[in-house]
Design an enzyme around this catalytic site. Structure first.
Site, PDB file in Angstrom:
ATOM      1  N   LYS A  59      43.096  31.823  40.101  1.00 23.19           N
ATOM      2  CA  LYS A  59      41.835  32.508  40.369  1.00 23.19           C
ATOM      3  C   LYS A  59      41.344  33.210  39.111  1.00 23.19           C
ATOM      4  O   LYS A  59      42.148  33.696  38.300  1.00 23.19           O
ATOM      5  CB  LYS A  59      42.016  33.539  41.498  1.00 23.19           C
ATOM      6  N   ASP A  60      40.018  33.295  38.980  1.00 24.77           N
ATOM      7  CA  ASP A  60      39.392  33.828  37.777  1.00 24.77           C
ATOM      8  C   ASP A  60      39.800  35.277  37.500  1.00 24.77           C
ATOM      9  O   ASP A  60      40.004  36.069  38.423  1.00 24.77           O
ATOM     10  CB  ASP A  60      37.876  33.764  37.903  1.00 24.77           C
ATOM     11  N   LYS A  61      39.861  35.606  36.209  1.00 23.39           N
ATOM     12  CA  LYS A  61      40.129  36.983  35.798  1.00 23.39           C
ATOM     13  C   LYS A  61      38.883  37.848  35.966  1.00 23.39           C
ATOM     14  O   LYS A  61      38.975  38.983  36.461  1.00 23.39           O
ATOM     15  CB  LYS A  61      40.596  37.006  34.338  1.00 23.39           C
TER      16      LYS A  61
ATOM     17  N   GLN B  71      29.781  36.740  35.209  1.00 21.65           N
ATOM     18  CA  GLN B  71      30.993  36.553  35.998  1.00 21.65           C
ATOM     19  C   GLN B  71      31.803  37.845  35.917  1.00 21.65           C
ATOM     20  O   GLN B  71      32.564  38.072  34.979  1.00 21.65           O
ATOM     21  CB  GLN B  71      31.814  35.368  35.493  1.00 21.65           C
TER      22      GLN B  71
END
Length: 373
Positions: A74-76, A17
């Site tokens: 939202k994802d880092k 990710q």
């Protein structure tokens, strides 16, 4: 432990990710009005969580947290694009500060005026681009088959690993808080940990229901009768099993289930499953829902309640709600790059759904943010 619907054996690949291999873009719920007392900024961020981005905006623009609106977190560890609202009075300061924001990994892609502040949930969904690595050619036929099933039949709407913290134990802390065994001064953190516990109970319930569906799919009526009684500790009649096996979808609707018009509309309860409602689910017009347990919530009834009872906790004092148990990815496309052994995926999901759960459904196993699976 999460259970997945389309494979009996795992598929292995490498997933990281990162901003290069994980790209997320918000899909707005509606068009901006181009007038009003707010500015809507489409911002692309890299290596920053949404709270970190908001803090940078507050520091640079000289505003307060409560003046900034956003639709979702939202994802880092991703390259993400989302919509943020700020007061129109900050427009001049914003124009002066774009270079500073760019140096802090924030790029403003568009600016629109709008009547109101953006609030949590004010989005249609998200689009994703994901790159998987070390995808073996001998697995492609099976991968394509599962992706086709996900595209046409949908997938479970589990909460992903992001919900449970680095060590996957946030829900245990939340349970202690809900049971009065632990107290935190930080109310926001306390609420977040309790929501993690609610999410854990939802995942356990959904896994339980998918186990039921797997038994119904893979065994005869008599074998399913014995398997459900032994492994799920619930006894169904042979007529009930026959009716459930007659539904076209993998995930089965039960008498008493909570259903929701999909992807928008109202929640309603089904006293007894009919062929019409089963067909509506098959056509992606409605979906079954599961409980985020808490106060002021109407529980399912009949057979649906039997499968829910072990995953309720009356000590949770926060408000309860319902969540889609099943979702249907849109615009799912994929491309295999043979020389690199990469598989590139793009698709859209409704708000609140996790792209990593699509990967887990493909892999038939749980992932983390950087996984060889």
């Amino acid at each position: 432990m999460r259970i997945y619907p389309y494979s009996l054996t795992p598929i292995n690949f490498h997933f990281v990710q990162s901003a290069r291999d994980f790209i997320v873009k918000e899909i707005p719920l509606y068009e901006w009005s181009n007038h009003g007392e707010h500015l809507v900024l489409q911002i692309r961020k890299k290596g920053l969580s949404t709270p970190e981005m908001i803090q940078i905006l507050c520091d640079v623009l000289g505003c307060r947290h409560k003046e900034i609106g956003y639709a979702g977190l939202k994802d880092k560890n991703a390259l993400t694009t989302q919509f943020i609202s700020i007061p129109y009075s900050l427009y001049s300061k914003l124009k002066e500060s774009q270079n500073i924001l760019s140096q802090k990994n924030l790029k403003i892609l568009s600016i629109h005026r709008h009547n109101n502040k953006i609030k949590i949930g004010h989005l249609k969904g998200n689009s994703f681009f994901i790159r998987l690595k070390k995808v073996l050619p001998q697995d492609l036929e099976k991968i394509y088959s599962i992706l086709e099933k996900i595209s046409t039949e949908g997938m479970p709407n589990y909460f992903g690993y992001q919900r449970f913290g680095k060590f996957g134990d946030n829900y245990l802390k939340g349970k202690k808080i809900a049971h009065g065994e632990k107290k935190l001064r930080d109310r926001s953190l306390s609420d977040f940990l309790i929501s993690s516990y609610q999410s854990y109970l939802f995942n356990q319930w959904l896994s339980h229901r998918i186990k039921l569906c797997s038994i119904l799919k893979n065994f005869s009526k008599q074998e399913a009768f014995r398997g459900i009684k032994k492994s799920l500790k619930i006894e169904l009649t042979l007529d009930e099993i026959e009716n459930l096996q007659g539904q076209k979808t993998f995930f089965k609707i039960l008498d008493g289930d909570a259903l929701h018009h999909y992807p928008f509309g109202k929640l309603f309860f089904l006293d007894k499953i009919t062929q019409e409602e089963s067909q509506r689910f098959y056509l992606h017009n409605i979906v079954p829902c599961g409980i985020l347990d808490g106060q002021k919530i109407t529980y399912p009834s009949k057979l649906a309640l039997k499968f829910q009872e072990d995953f309720l906790d009356s000590k949770i004092q926060e408000a309860g709600s319902y969540r889609f148990a099943w979702v249907f990815p849109q615009r799912l496309q994929y491309r295999y790059i043979q020389e690199k052994a990469h598989l590139e995926l793009s698709f859209e999901l409704p708000k609140g759904s996790y792209a990593t759960i699509l990967l887990e459904t493909l892999a038939n196993q749980e992932l983390s943010g950087e996984s060889d699976v």
